[in-house]
Design a protein around this motif. Structure first.
Motif, PDB file in Angstrom:
ATOM      1  N   LEU A 178       0.837  -1.190   0.000  1.00 40.56           N
ATOM      2  CA  LEU A 178       0.000   0.000   0.000  1.00 40.56           C
ATOM      3  C   LEU A 178       0.874   1.242   0.000  1.00 40.56           C
ATOM      4  CD1 LEU A 178      -2.977   0.963   0.175  1.00 40.56           C
ATOM      5  CD2 LEU A 178      -2.709   0.990   2.661  1.00 40.56           C
ATOM      6  N   LEU A 179       0.531   2.183  -0.877  1.00 40.56           N
ATOM      7  CA  LEU A 179       1.153   3.496  -0.923  1.00 40.56           C
ATOM      8  C   LEU A 179       0.121   4.497  -0.433  1.00 40.56           C
ATOM      9  CD1 LEU A 179       3.440   5.456  -1.770  1.00 40.56           C
ATOM     10  CD2 LEU A 179       2.405   5.497  -4.057  1.00 40.56           C
ATOM     11  N   ILE A 229       1.018   6.868  10.046  1.00 40.45           N
ATOM     12  CA  ILE A 229       0.095   5.794   9.676  1.00 40.45           C
ATOM     13  C   ILE A 229       0.874   4.660   9.015  1.00 40.45           C
ATOM     14  CG2 ILE A 229      -1.881   5.205   8.210  1.00 40.45           C
ATOM     15  CD1 ILE A 229      -2.771   8.206   8.628  1.00 40.45           C
ATOM     16  N   ALA A 230       1.753   5.005   8.085  1.00 42.60           N
ATOM     17  CA  ALA A 230       2.564   3.984   7.408  1.00 42.60           C
ATOM     18  C   ALA A 230       3.423   3.238   8.415  1.00 42.60           C
ATOM     19  CB  ALA A 230       3.430   4.629   6.327  1.00 42.60           C
ATOM     20  N   SER A 231       4.022   3.968   9.334  1.00 45.39           N
ATOM     21  CA  SER A 231       4.885   3.362  10.343  1.00 45.39           C
ATOM     22  C   SER A 231       4.110   2.370  11.216  1.00 45.39           C
ATOM     23  CB  SER A 231       5.517   4.459  11.202  1.00 45.39           C
ATOM     24  OG  SER A 231       6.328   3.898  12.196  1.00 45.39           O
ATOM     25  N   ALA A 232       2.933   2.764  11.655  1.00 48.13           N
ATOM     26  CA  ALA A 232       2.111   1.886  12.497  1.00 48.13           C
ATOM     27  C   ALA A 232       1.725   0.618  11.740  1.00 48.13           C
ATOM     28  CB  ALA A 232       0.854   2.630  12.966  1.00 48.13           C
ATOM     29  N   ALA A 236       4.515   5.836   2.746  1.00 49.48           N
ATOM     30  CA  ALA A 236       3.770   7.102   2.666  1.00 49.48           C
ATOM     31  C   ALA A 236       4.525   8.052   1.749  1.00 49.48           C
ATOM     32  CB  ALA A 236       3.613   7.724   4.052  1.00 49.48           C
ATOM     33  N   VAL A 237       3.819   8.666   0.819  1.00 46.06           N
ATOM     34  CA  VAL A 237       4.439   9.663  -0.054  1.00 46.06           C
ATOM     35  C   VAL A 237       5.147  10.714   0.796  1.00 46.06           C
ATOM     36  CG1 VAL A 237       3.943  11.543  -1.676  1.00 46.06           C
ATOM     37  CG2 VAL A 237       2.884   9.305  -2.023  1.00 46.06           C
TER      38      VAL A 237
END
Length: 132
Positions: free
Chosen positions: A9-10, A19-22, A32-33
């Motif tokens: 997921l990007l 959010i990406a880290s979690a 995450a961009v």
């Protein structure tokens, strides 16, 4: 029942790297961009292409710009990522409480995206009524 391969997921630019880290801490492959200088400088078309190249789904609130890019890719036979749409209404962006979005994405990633040929999905908020 066939098992699905893990989804990548990007997260489009409006989503926090937190959010990406979690999600990565939960074992998901998420970028995450906003956490990558090379991605932050890209146009929507380039972000779309990067996600396709990485065989990743793209989470965005930007239906207006990304749906036409997806439709054009489908029409021309170009490789396209899946698009996962949501809205700030379903998941208000809050640095203080990203939990509901993280939980919804974790569930979506664990369940896997819809099977091909579906290339678009919607992430709805916890209080939204399911479609009938």
């Amino acid at each position: 029942m066939t098992s699905r391969s893990p989804s990548r997921l990007l997260l489009d630019e409006m989503f926090s790297p937190t959010i990406a880290s979690a999600l990565r801490e939960s074992g998901h492959t998420v970028v995450a961009v906003a956490e990558r200088v090379d991605l932050r400088s890209m146009s929507d078309n380039e972000v779309f292409g990067w996600a396709a190249q990485e065989k990743s789904w793209l989470l965005t609130e930007n239906v207006k710009d990304f749906r036409p890019i997806l439709l054009q890719a489908i029409q021309t036979g170009a490789t396209a990522p899946g698009l996962l749409f949501t809205s700030s209404r379903a998941f208000p962006r809050s640095r203080k409480n990203p939990g509901p979005l993280i939980e919804a994405l974790d569930t979506w990633l664990r369940n896997g995206p819809p099977p091909p040929p579906i290339v678009e999905d919607w992430l709805i908020g916890p209080e939204a009524e399911p479609p009938r």
